[in-house]
Enzyme design. Structure first.
Site, PDB file in Angstrom:
ATOM      1  N   LYS A 233       0.826  -1.215   0.000  1.00 11.40           N
ATOM      2  CA  LYS A 233       0.000   0.000   0.000  1.00 11.40           C
ATOM      3  C   LYS A 233       0.862   1.268   0.000  1.00 11.40           C
ATOM      4  CE  LYS A 233      -3.932  -2.225   2.371  1.00 11.40           C
ATOM      5  NZ  LYS A 233      -4.902  -2.106   3.502  1.00 11.40           N
TER       6      LYS A 233
ATOM      7  N   TYR B 127     -12.446  -2.173  -3.445  1.00 10.84           N
ATOM      8  CA  TYR B 127     -12.960  -2.356  -2.083  1.00 10.84           C
ATOM      9  C   TYR B 127     -14.491  -2.285  -2.031  1.00 10.84           C
ATOM     10  CZ  TYR B 127      -8.417  -2.300   0.355  1.00 10.84           C
ATOM     11  OH  TYR B 127      -7.170  -2.600   0.851  1.00 10.84           O
TER      12      TYR B 127
ATOM     13  N   ASN C 156      -1.910   0.115   6.957  1.00 14.47           N
ATOM     14  CA  ASN C 156      -1.376  -1.139   7.500  1.00 14.47           C
ATOM     15  C   ASN C 156      -0.511  -1.901   6.499  1.00 14.47           C
ATOM     16  OD1 ASN C 156      -3.400  -2.011   5.825  1.00 14.47           O
ATOM     17  ND2 ASN C 156      -4.642  -2.975   7.425  1.00 14.47           N
TER      18      ASN C 156
ATOM     19  N   HIS D 216      -2.149  -5.423   1.551  1.00 11.81           N
ATOM     20  CA  HIS D 216      -3.435  -6.089   1.350  1.00 11.81           C
ATOM     21  C   HIS D 216      -3.169  -7.536   0.964  1.00 11.81           C
ATOM     22  CE1 HIS D 216      -7.449  -7.069  -0.142  1.00 11.81           C
ATOM     23  NE2 HIS D 216      -6.818  -7.682  -1.117  1.00 11.81           N
TER      24      HIS D 216
ATOM     25  N   GLU E  58     -10.091 -10.283  -7.352  1.00 13.12           N
ATOM     26  CA  GLU E  58      -9.048  -9.252  -7.215  1.00 13.12           C
ATOM     27  C   GLU E  58      -7.935  -9.417  -8.251  1.00 13.12           C
ATOM     28  OE1 GLU E  58      -9.789  -8.615  -2.413  1.00 13.12           O
ATOM     29  OE2 GLU E  58      -7.875  -9.465  -3.092  1.00 13.12           O
TER      30      GLU E  58
HETATM   31  P1  ADP Z   1      -7.900  -6.811   5.821  1.00 15.02           P
HETATM   32  O1  ADP Z   1      -7.085  -5.868   4.946  1.00 15.02           O
HETATM   33  O2  ADP Z   1      -7.084  -7.301   7.005  1.00 15.02           O
HETATM   34  O3  ADP Z   1      -8.550  -7.924   5.057  1.00 15.02           O
HETATM   35  P2  ADP Z   1     -10.532  -5.556   5.958  1.00 15.02           P
HETATM   36  O4  ADP Z   1     -10.852  -6.305   4.712  1.00 15.02           O
HETATM   37  O5  ADP Z   1     -11.466  -5.697   7.119  1.00 15.02           O
HETATM   38  O6  ADP Z   1      -9.053  -5.933   6.491  1.00 15.02           O
HETATM   39  O7  ADP Z   1     -10.413  -4.006   5.656  1.00 15.02           O
HETATM   40  C1  ADP Z   1      -9.829  -3.559   4.449  1.00 15.02           C
HETATM   41  C2  ADP Z   1      -8.903  -2.404   4.763  1.00 15.02           C
HETATM   42  O8  ADP Z   1      -9.675  -1.315   5.274  1.00 15.02           O
HETATM   43  C3  ADP Z   1      -7.861  -2.664   5.870  1.00 15.02           C
HETATM   44  O9  ADP Z   1      -6.702  -3.341   5.417  1.00 15.02           O
HETATM   45  C4  ADP Z   1      -7.555  -1.257   6.335  1.00 15.02           C
HETATM   46  O10 ADP Z   1      -6.654  -0.584   5.437  1.00 15.02           O
HETATM   47  C5  ADP Z   1      -8.941  -0.602   6.249  1.00 15.02           C
HETATM   48  N1  ADP Z   1      -9.669  -0.694   7.518  1.00 15.02           N
HETATM   49  C6  ADP Z   1     -10.209  -1.803   8.086  1.00 15.02           C
HETATM   50  N2  ADP Z   1     -10.824  -1.530   9.237  1.00 15.02           N
HETATM   51  C7  ADP Z   1     -10.682  -0.178   9.421  1.00 15.02           C
HETATM   52  C8  ADP Z   1     -11.091   0.739  10.431  1.00 15.02           C
HETATM   53  N3  ADP Z   1     -11.808   0.336  11.490  1.00 15.02           N
HETATM   54  N4  ADP Z   1     -10.762   2.048  10.268  1.00 15.02           N
HETATM   55  C9  ADP Z   1     -10.057   2.470   9.208  1.00 15.02           C
HETATM   56  N5  ADP Z   1      -9.637   1.660   8.202  1.00 15.02           N
HETATM   57  C10 ADP Z   1      -9.934   0.350   8.310  1.00 15.02           C
HETATM   58 MG    MG Z   2     -10.013  -7.830   3.573  1.00 14.41          MG
END
Ligand code: ADP
Ligand code: MG
Length: 141
Positions: A10, A50, A113, A116, A127
């Site tokens: 990212k 997304y 974070n 992805h 994807e």
């Molecule tokens: P992952 O990437 O671990 O699969 P999710 O699919 O739940 O997590 O969420 C997609 C992305 O959205 C996350 O990687 C993160 O960048 C963002 N995200 C998830 N939860 C939150 C939150 N509570 N607040 C802000 N951004 C979030």
């Molecule tokens: Mg996810």
């Protein structure tokens, strides 16, 4: 079973100059890149990617963040690649990610974070197709 998964380094991780470290971790874990490109996602490309999260309160912030700078988008191939990459990444919230994971090492917040990774065969299929036509995949090298 040999699988494929879609990974994104990212914008926060690109900005921190850790592209090389993240790819080193994929390769060391047996997740072989079979397609790779750098791209600056537009807001609408991020929204399409997304789309499953469009009803979430963080959706707009997420798509703004994902379009804030260039990302590196990869297809990884390996044994149980989808789950293996999820374990290598660690928990969504870097503060909860296990030591040794990519997010523990490089994630700054639950949003920024670092990486992805697809979460199921169905999402991996969607994807991978979202970013790469099949002719661009260098399978089985
Ligand atoms: P992952 O990437 O671990 O699969 P999710 O699919 O739940 O997590 O969420 C997609 C992305 O959205 C996350 O990687 C993160 O960048 C963002 N995200 C998830 N939860 C939150 C939150 N509570 N607040 C802000 N951004 C979030
Ligand atoms: Mg996810």
């Amino acid at each position: 079973m040999v699988e494929r998964t879609l990974a994104i380094i990212k914008p926060d991780a690109v900005n921190k100059r850790v592209i090389g470290d993240v790819i080193r971790r994929y390769e060391a874990a047996g997740l072989n890149p079979i397609a790779i490109k750098m791209m600056h996602l537009s807001e609408s490309i991020a929204e399409g990617f997304y789309a499953v999260h469009r009803a979430r309160p963080f959706f707009h912030d997420l798509t703004t963040f994902m379009s804030s700078g260039p990302s590196v988008v990869l297809v990884l191939e390996g044994e149980n690649a989808i789950q293996a990459n999820r374990e290598l990444m660690g928990a969504t919230d870097p503060q909860k990610a296990e030591a040794g994971t990519i997010r523990a090492a490089h994630g700054a917040s639950i949003e920024a974070n670092a990486v992805h990774g697809s979460d199921s065969p169905e999402t991996a299929n969607f994807e991978i197709g979202y970013f790469f036509p099949s002719m661009d995949l260098q399978a089985g090298h």
